[in-house]
Write a protein that holds these residues in place. Structure first.
Motif, PDB file in Angstrom:
ATOM      1  N   ARG A 153      -2.094  -2.846  -1.834  1.00  0.00           N
ATOM      2  CA  ARG A 153      -2.850  -3.439  -2.945  1.00  0.00           C
ATOM      3  C   ARG A 153      -2.015  -4.496  -3.682  1.00  0.00           C
ATOM      4  NH1 ARG A 153      -7.442  -1.235  -5.372  1.00  0.00           N
ATOM      5  NH2 ARG A 153      -7.055   0.870  -4.611  1.00  0.00           N
ATOM      6  N   ALA A 154      -0.744  -4.158  -3.939  1.00  0.00           N
ATOM      7  CA  ALA A 154       0.136  -5.088  -4.665  1.00  0.00           C
ATOM      8  C   ALA A 154       0.408  -6.343  -3.830  1.00  0.00           C
ATOM      9  CB  ALA A 154       1.447  -4.391  -5.028  1.00  0.00           C
ATOM     10  N   ILE A 155       0.623  -6.158  -2.518  1.00  0.00           N
ATOM     11  CA  ILE A 155       0.902  -7.311  -1.652  1.00  0.00           C
ATOM     12  C   ILE A 155      -0.347  -8.187  -1.518  1.00  0.00           C
ATOM     13  CG2 ILE A 155       1.592  -8.022   0.684  1.00  0.00           C
ATOM     14  CD1 ILE A 155       3.336  -5.465   0.760  1.00  0.00           C
ATOM     15  N   ALA A 156      -1.532  -7.556  -1.509  1.00  0.00           N
ATOM     16  CA  ALA A 156      -2.786  -8.323  -1.433  1.00  0.00           C
ATOM     17  C   ALA A 156      -2.922  -9.231  -2.655  1.00  0.00           C
ATOM     18  CB  ALA A 156      -3.975  -7.379  -1.334  1.00  0.00           C
ATOM     19  N   GLN A 157      -2.468  -8.748  -3.804  1.00  0.00           N
ATOM     20  CA  GLN A 157      -2.543  -9.577  -5.018  1.00  0.00           C
ATOM     21  C   GLN A 157      -1.605 -10.789  -4.906  1.00  0.00           C
ATOM     22  OE1 GLN A 157      -1.906  -6.701  -8.131  1.00  0.00           O
ATOM     23  NE2 GLN A 157      -4.038  -5.991  -8.056  1.00  0.00           N
ATOM     24  N   SER A 177      -7.302   7.326   7.961  1.00  0.00           N
ATOM     25  CA  SER A 177      -6.281   7.623   6.970  1.00  0.00           C
ATOM     26  C   SER A 177      -6.160   6.522   5.922  1.00  0.00           C
ATOM     27  CB  SER A 177      -4.934   7.807   7.673  1.00  0.00           C
ATOM     28  OG  SER A 177      -3.919   8.087   6.757  1.00  0.00           O
ATOM     29  N   GLN A 178      -6.312   5.293   6.357  1.00  0.00           N
ATOM     30  CA  GLN A 178      -6.035   4.154   5.467  1.00  0.00           C
ATOM     31  C   GLN A 178      -6.970   2.997   5.780  1.00  0.00           C
ATOM     32  OE1 GLN A 178      -1.848   2.902   4.472  1.00  0.00           O
ATOM     33  NE2 GLN A 178      -2.167   1.521   6.202  1.00  0.00           N
ATOM     34  N   LYS A 179      -7.568   2.403   4.732  1.00  0.00           N
ATOM     35  CA  LYS A 179      -8.481   1.274   4.933  1.00  0.00           C
ATOM     36  C   LYS A 179      -7.948   0.044   4.184  1.00  0.00           C
ATOM     37  CE  LYS A 179     -12.537   4.257   5.514  1.00  0.00           C
ATOM     38  NZ  LYS A 179     -12.534   4.483   6.959  1.00  0.00           N
ATOM     39  N   PRO A 180      -7.099  -0.743   4.856  1.00  0.00           N
ATOM     40  CA  PRO A 180      -6.439  -1.877   4.189  1.00  0.00           C
ATOM     41  C   PRO A 180      -7.411  -2.901   3.584  1.00  0.00           C
ATOM     42  CG  PRO A 180      -5.368  -1.388   6.274  1.00  0.00           C
ATOM     43  CD  PRO A 180      -6.618  -0.577   6.237  1.00  0.00           C
ATOM     44  N   LEU A 181      -8.588  -3.096   4.207  1.00  0.00           N
ATOM     45  CA  LEU A 181      -9.509  -4.107   3.675  1.00  0.00           C
ATOM     46  C   LEU A 181     -10.009  -3.685   2.289  1.00  0.00           C
ATOM     47  CD1 LEU A 181     -11.606  -5.019   6.863  1.00  0.00           C
ATOM     48  CD2 LEU A 181      -9.494  -6.073   6.042  1.00  0.00           C
ATOM     49  N   ASP A 182     -10.170  -2.383   2.071  1.00  0.00           N
ATOM     50  CA  ASP A 182     -10.582  -1.880   0.751  1.00  0.00           C
ATOM     51  C   ASP A 182      -9.496  -2.113  -0.296  1.00  0.00           C
ATOM     52  OD1 ASP A 182     -12.893  -1.031   1.917  1.00  0.00           O
ATOM     53  OD2 ASP A 182     -12.443   1.126   1.805  1.00  0.00           O
ATOM     54  N   LEU A 183      -8.243  -2.250   0.177  1.00  0.00           N
ATOM     55  CA  LEU A 183      -7.119  -2.450  -0.743  1.00  0.00           C
ATOM     56  C   LEU A 183      -6.812  -3.929  -0.946  1.00  0.00           C
ATOM     57  CD1 LEU A 183      -4.805   0.368   0.733  1.00  0.00           C
ATOM     58  CD2 LEU A 183      -6.169   0.500  -1.361  1.00  0.00           C
ATOM     59  N   GLY A 184      -7.618  -4.802  -0.331  1.00  0.00           N
ATOM     60  CA  GLY A 184      -7.471  -6.239  -0.581  1.00  0.00           C
ATOM     61  C   GLY A 184      -6.977  -7.070   0.588  1.00  0.00           C
ATOM     62  N   ALA A 185      -6.680  -6.433   1.726  1.00  0.00           N
ATOM     63  CA  ALA A 185      -6.236  -7.205   2.892  1.00  0.00           C
ATOM     64  C   ALA A 185      -7.403  -8.025   3.453  1.00  0.00           C
ATOM     65  CB  ALA A 185      -5.677  -6.278   3.968  1.00  0.00           C
ATOM     66  N   ASP A 186      -7.081  -9.107   4.174  1.00  0.00           N
ATOM     67  CA  ASP A 186      -8.104  -9.959   4.781  1.00  0.00           C
ATOM     68  C   ASP A 186      -8.393  -9.585   6.227  1.00  0.00           C
ATOM     69  OD1 ASP A 186      -8.322 -12.071   2.574  1.00  0.00           O
ATOM     70  OD2 ASP A 186      -6.167 -11.952   2.940  1.00  0.00           O
TER      71      ASP A 186
END
Ligand code: PLP
Length: 388
Positions: A153-157, A177-186
């Motif tokens: 999330r922080a790196i996506a910002q 386990s983990q959904k990076p797009l929900d955390l802001g990844a492209d």
């Protein structure tokens, strides 16, 4: 909805026949009614119904707009790098998968794409390392083999603020386990060779994009470069994904118990596992991942390659092999196997010492796996005292 139910009911019944198992459309071309008039399929590099089921399933599981299946994880990574042009810069996690390092350095640097590496577990390092030329931030979380976790999330910002893309290699975590797009990844990439297929029986890769627009660009690259996944392998990955949630849960339960046991073993020095509270990124792992996963690394009190070699050679259930994520447990010695091509100094700096051993914990019974390791440690301890 429960994740396992969600997965099983995200795989469509075949609309043509009602087949509950996705049919394998083993064809290169599709007959057209008139020139350019067809059912959405014209040539199988561009689109294939079996591959499409996998691609749409992965888009759904990662909460993305579009998914794409490639002939390997590296082909998927390659497709993402092709979004860039000469003069652009990639900022990548320093602990990167060796194959990605090789691709970035030995293929793309000669086309004028430069890569900087930094410890992305420290957000200040990411902020410091981004430049005007950075067009892509590349992270893996957890990393291989020391399982470092970066705050997605922080790196996506940081990526947003600097108008660059963030791509997360989600191979180790898997979408359950983990959904990076929900955390802001492209973008998300996977080596589907690992947990997605889950049975150590194929090589495959996935890209999922957050937006339709990025999806159109990856679609163009996939078709233009041509590294598509075959219909049969697409079918196998879909079948693997049917049990993904169950498997990752069991891999994690087993790995947690094995990691806790390894902490008590006198020959073991450090245990790297994000499910242990002693892990330096434990807090962020707890926030961002549902499961700590099935990979553990540990090193020995004496950093002795011969001793480590002996250990990895005599386990009964842990088979000596590269790769991970399959139902059967594997063991490997990264310094001689997966990480052999990395210069010793760089390898040591990222914790990959001569005695570092990586486990890919399978879904056998945890007690059997622990007994296997206990027997091995007892045996090498006897050998050591005999030699001394
Ligand atoms: C294995 C792996 C890859 C490469 O995937 P292939 O399917 O072997 O091409 C990329 N990233 C990670 C994290 C991997 O473990």
């Amino acid at each position: 909805m429960n994740e396992q139910t969600h997965i099983l009911h995200s795989i469509p019944v075949d609309p043509l026949t009602g087949a509950i198992s996705t049919p394998i459309y083993q064809t290169s071309t599709f007959v057209q009614e008139a020139p350019g008039v067809h059912k959405g399929f014209d040539y199988a590099r561009s689109n294939n119904p079996t591959r499409q089921v996998l691609e749409q399933l992965m888009a759904k599981l990662e909460n993305g707009a579009r998914g794409f299946a490639f002939s390997s994880g590296l082909a998927a990574i390659d497709a993402v790098v092709k979004l860039l042009k000469s003069g652009d810069e990639i900022l990548a996690v320093d602990d990167i998968y060796g194959g990605a390092f090789r691709l970035f350095t030995h293929i793309y640097e000669k086309f004028g794409i430069t890569v900087r590496y930094t410890d992305t577990t420290q957000i200040e390092h990411v902020i410091d390392a981004v430049t005007e030329k950075t067009k892509l931030i590349w992270i893996e979380s957890p990393t291989n083999p020391t399982l470092k976790i970066s705050d997605i999330r922080a790196i996506a910002q940081v990526a947003k603020a600097n108008h660059c893309l963030l791509c997360v290699d989600n191979t180790f975590a898997s979408p359950v386990s983990q959904k990076p797009l929900d955390l802001g990844a492209d973008l998300v990439v996977h080596s589907a060779t690992k947990y997605l297929s889950g049975h150590s029986d194929l090589i495959a890769g996935i890209v999922v994009t957050k937006t339709q627009e990025l999806g159109d660009q990856i679609k163009f690259i996939q078709n233009a470069s041509g590294a598509i996944l075959s219909p049969f392998d697409s079918w196998l990955v879909v079948r693997g994904i049917e049990t993904l949630s169950l498997r990752v849960k069991q891999h994690t339960e087993n790995a947690q118990r094995i990691a806790e046991y390894l902490q008590t073993e006198s020959l073991v020095k450090n245990v790297y596992y994000p499910g242990l509270s002693a892990h330096p990124n434990y807090r962020i792992a707890q926030q961002q991942q549902k499961y700590a996963g099935g990979v553990i690394a540990f090193d020995l009190q004496i950093d002795d390659k011969a001793l480590a070699t002996q250990i990895v050679s005599i386990t009964k259930y842990f088979k000596l092999a590269e790769s991970l994520g399959g139902v059967k447990s594997l063991i490997c010695l990264p310094c001689e196997m997966t990480h052999k091509s990395i210069p010793q100094e760089k390898r040591y700096a990222s914790g990959v010492t001569d005695s570092l051993i990586r486990l890919s914990v399978g879904i056998e019974d945890a007690d059997d796996l622990i007994d296997d390791l206990k027997n091995v440690f007892a045996q090498v301890q006897i050998n050591q005292s005999v030699n001394a």
